[in-house]
Design a protein around this motif. Structure first.
Motif, PDB file in Angstrom:
ATOM      1  N   HIS A 177      18.213  36.765  19.580  1.00 19.58           N
ATOM      2  CA  HIS A 177      17.676  35.313  19.305  1.00 19.58           C
ATOM      3  C   HIS A 177      18.226  34.939  18.148  1.00 19.58           C
ATOM      4  CE1 HIS A 177      14.661  37.667  21.507  1.00 19.58           C
ATOM      5  NE2 HIS A 177      13.755  36.607  21.709  1.00 19.58           N
ATOM      6  N   PRO A 192      24.298  23.127  16.351  1.00 18.92           N
ATOM      7  CA  PRO A 192      24.147  23.519  17.522  1.00 18.92           C
ATOM      8  C   PRO A 192      25.292  23.659  18.290  1.00 18.92           C
ATOM      9  CG  PRO A 192      22.500  21.795  17.065  1.00 18.92           C
ATOM     10  CD  PRO A 192      23.611  21.930  15.796  1.00 18.92           C
ATOM     11  N   LYS A 205      18.659  32.025  16.727  1.00 18.28           N
ATOM     12  CA  LYS A 205      18.032  30.894  15.945  1.00 18.28           C
ATOM     13  C   LYS A 205      17.010  31.709  14.922  1.00 18.28           C
ATOM     14  CE  LYS A 205      18.724  27.072  18.680  1.00 18.28           C
ATOM     15  NZ  LYS A 205      18.303  26.142  19.696  1.00 18.28           N
ATOM     16  N   LEU A 257      27.107  26.888  17.118  1.00 18.51           N
ATOM     17  CA  LEU A 257      26.325  28.025  17.445  1.00 18.51           C
ATOM     18  C   LEU A 257      26.402  28.316  19.133  1.00 18.51           C
ATOM     19  CD1 LEU A 257      24.096  30.193  16.538  1.00 18.51           C
ATOM     20  CD2 LEU A 257      22.324  28.611  16.953  1.00 18.51           C
ATOM     21  N   LEU A 259      22.754  26.974  11.612  1.00 19.05           N
ATOM     22  CA  LEU A 259      21.294  26.711  12.339  1.00 19.05           C
ATOM     23  C   LEU A 259      21.467  24.926  12.589  1.00 19.05           C
ATOM     24  CD1 LEU A 259      18.986  28.016  13.408  1.00 19.05           C
ATOM     25  CD2 LEU A 259      17.805  27.678  11.184  1.00 19.05           C
ATOM     26  N   LEU A 310      18.882  33.470  12.258  1.00 19.53           N
ATOM     27  CA  LEU A 310      19.374  32.531  11.329  1.00 19.53           C
ATOM     28  C   LEU A 310      18.341  32.057  10.336  1.00 19.53           C
ATOM     29  CD1 LEU A 310      21.871  30.461  13.346  1.00 19.53           C
ATOM     30  CD2 LEU A 310      22.383  31.962  11.636  1.00 19.53           C
ATOM     31  N   SER A 311      17.143  31.878  10.673  1.00 21.13           N
ATOM     32  CA  SER A 311      16.127  31.218   9.919  1.00 21.13           C
ATOM     33  C   SER A 311      15.505  32.246   8.952  1.00 21.13           C
ATOM     34  CB  SER A 311      14.820  30.890  10.946  1.00 21.13           C
ATOM     35  OG  SER A 311      14.181  31.885  11.463  1.00 21.13           O
ATOM     36  N   SER A 326      23.660  30.900   6.817  1.00 19.05           N
ATOM     37  CA  SER A 326      22.758  30.538   8.337  1.00 19.05           C
ATOM     38  C   SER A 326      22.500  29.296   8.224  1.00 19.05           C
ATOM     39  CB  SER A 326      21.686  31.476   7.980  1.00 19.05           C
ATOM     40  OG  SER A 326      22.021  32.921   7.826  1.00 19.05           O
ATOM     41  N   GLU A 327      21.941  28.575   7.256  1.00 20.08           N
ATOM     42  CA  GLU A 327      21.499  27.103   7.398  1.00 20.08           C
ATOM     43  C   GLU A 327      22.461  26.326   7.951  1.00 20.08           C
ATOM     44  OE1 GLU A 327      18.876  24.564   4.144  1.00 20.08           O
ATOM     45  OE2 GLU A 327      20.368  26.056   3.407  1.00 20.08           O
TER      46      GLU A 327
END
Lengths: 233, 288
Positions: free
Chosen positions: A191, A223, A193, A226, A220, A196-197, A216-217
């Motif tokens: 997962h 898209p 996202k 990613l 994120l 990354l969060s 990471s931000e």
């Protein structure tokens, strides 16, 4: 921040095979890193290489400035690597509580604190490792790793195979852990996202090589990139 | 007739108790580190000779020789584990077999040189000779003592494994050595200590067994198969399995020799074949 972990030009694999090809990364005390990539790209291999469970063909691993590669696996754990393996590796003949006490090392984390963040484990304290649900096993795998009082937590696909409701429950605990504990964390996760969060920086592996590194931000918020890197559905 | 049956069962349990004390270390060695140690009986022989020599040459009382027999075999276990055995942990089973059978030959030759080829004998203290009368039946006092010792040893082992942190580390290492090491457990050290403990118990069993199994330099060869049978039937790495297997073998061997003397020592092998067909991994073995 002081440097915690440095991986320098590491080529590693199983036997003569090469899975990781010239991988480098740096992690400071308390820093957080998401390790992304499709299946079979070397994410888990990187974590188990840190634990000394692969053959290191080339490159250097250093931990708080000392040579990590020279240490046998159990000494790496004692040095501060908290391993939460992908397969969870429950001990079938140990109770939940014994999983915690058998590996305990002095520090902030003790049985009471682990039960504090995972009350479910307290209810299950006399159950054996093979009598737990998938979610409970994952809680125990994390709790057990915390008991070694690590400076770096290695989370290998902690949400894999869990029901969405359990993922939510576990995520909130992991999020608090990452935010408050001061531990550095490397999280491998399908997962993307989620991972990354949770983290500050990200590395994407493809066929054992680093093909992307950054914040990471930023990933994120992008898209398209990613999608191209990890093909999230 | 019923008296005979009780007597045979009793002797079988006493014999099985001895087999258990001697074999349990082998079960742990094979279960924990997957090491085939054919020389396990040599540690039992060492304990036996320690007991015999201390009694006959130094006048130490029998009971006092038992902890010393344990200590002598455990010390030999530590030394050999650190210097020799640990080099072969990752070797193939064939290499482990060749190495440990070599140790057996050296032990046989060494014991012959040091103690001569004949049977060593010890004179048991008076209270362990003779018979105990219970409910109109006679039981050998020494066999009652043997069973008592094994009950104590088994309970102590069980408590150590189930109640202590070290015991939990042993179980964790048996369950999953990679995960145990990955969580900071020094699996090799756990193994070394366990190996010494198993060797010590073999030594204790060797001393206890002088009066039942006999003691001469061929001891490690003569009984090797029995110890391996306990492990094979019980399943490597379990105390419960070893205990049950040792009792089954002890009773079957004694009963076979008593009721079917023509078949004699053959009974236990029939039993082994039957049990291995029914339980390929042993009675309490781990199916992987």
């Amino acid at each position: 921040m002081a440097e915690l972990l440095a991986v320098d030009g590491v080529t590693a694999g199983y036997g003569d095979g090469v899975v990781l090809d010239d991988v480098s990364l740096r992690l400071d005390e308390g820093d957080t890193l998401a390790l992304l990539g499709r299946n079979g790209m070397g994410k888990t291999t990187l974590l188990v290489t840190l634990m000394g469970l692969t053959r290191l063909h080339r490159g250097r691993l250093s931990w708080r400035g000392a040579d990590l590669a020279a240490l046998p696996t159990h000494r790496r754990s004692r040095a501060g690597l908290g391993w939460v393996p992908q397969e969870r590796h429950m001990f079938a003949s140990l109770t939940v509580e014994e999983h915690l006490t058998a590996v305990a090392r002095p520090g902030h984390w003790n049985v009471a604190r682990v039960y504090g963040i995972f009350p479910r484990l307290a209810e299950r304290r006399t159950n054996f490792g093979n009598q737990l649900s998938g979610g409970e096993q994952q809680m125990l795998a994390i709790g057990r790793a915390l008991m070694v009082n690590p400076g770096l937590l290695l989370l290998d696909e902690p949400m894999e195979g869990l029901a969405p409701i359990i993922v939510q429950e576990l995520m909130s605990v992991v999020r608090d852990l990452v935010a408050d504990s001061g531990m550095a964390v490397i999280v491998v996760e399908q997962h993307a996202k989620l991972a990354l969060s949770l983290t500050r920086q990200v590395i994407v592996l493809e066929r054992g090589r680093v093909v992307h590194r950054g914040a990471s931000e930023a990933l994120l918020a992008d898209p398209a990139t990613l999608q191209r890197l990890v093909a999230v559905s | 007739m019923l008296g005979h049956l009780v007597g045979v069962l009793f002797d079988g349990v006493a014999y099985g108790s001895l087999l258990f004390v001697i074999s349990i270390g082998l079960s742990v060695t094979m279960g924990l580190m997957n090491f085939v140690n054919l020389a396990h009986g040599a540690f039992a022989m060492l304990g036996g000779y320690a007991c015999a020599v201390l009694m006959t040459r130094a006048g130490v009382p029998f009971l006092a020789t038992l902890p010393l027999a344990f200590a002598a075999a455990a010390a030999a276990g530590i030394v050999l584990e650190r210097t020799l055995y640990q080099r072969l942990y990752r070797a193939t089973h064939l290499e482990q077999v060749m190495f440990s059978i070599g140790l057996v030959f050296m032990a046989v030759a060494g014991a012959t040189w040091a103690f001569g080829p004949s049977q060593a004998a010890v004179r048991l203290p008076g209270f362990l000779r003779g018979q105990v009368h219970v409910a109109g039946l006679d039981f050998g006092a020494y066999r009652v003592f043997l069973i008592g010792v094994v009950v104590v040893v088994t309970i102590a082992l069980h408590l150590m494994l189930v109640r202590t942190r070290f015991g939990a580390q042993v179980r964790a290492s048996v369950d999953n050595a990679v995960a145990a090491a990955g969580l900071g457990i020094d699996v090799n050290r756990v193994f070394a200590v366990t190996f010494a403990l198993g060797s010590g118990l073999a030594g204790l069993g060797g001393a206890l067994g002088i009066d039942v199994l006999g003691l001469d330099p061929t001891f490690p060869l003569k009984y090797m198969v029995y110890f391996l049978l306990v492990v094979a039937i019980g399943g490597a790495g379990t105390i419960k399995g070893g205990l049950v297997a040792a009792m089954v073998l002890g009773i079957a061997d004694v009963a076979g020799k008593y009721y079917l003397p023509q078949a004699g020592a053959f009974i236990i092998y029939v039993l082994m074949v039957a049990l291995m067909i029914l339980f390929p991994a042993g009675l309490y073995g781990r199916r992987t």
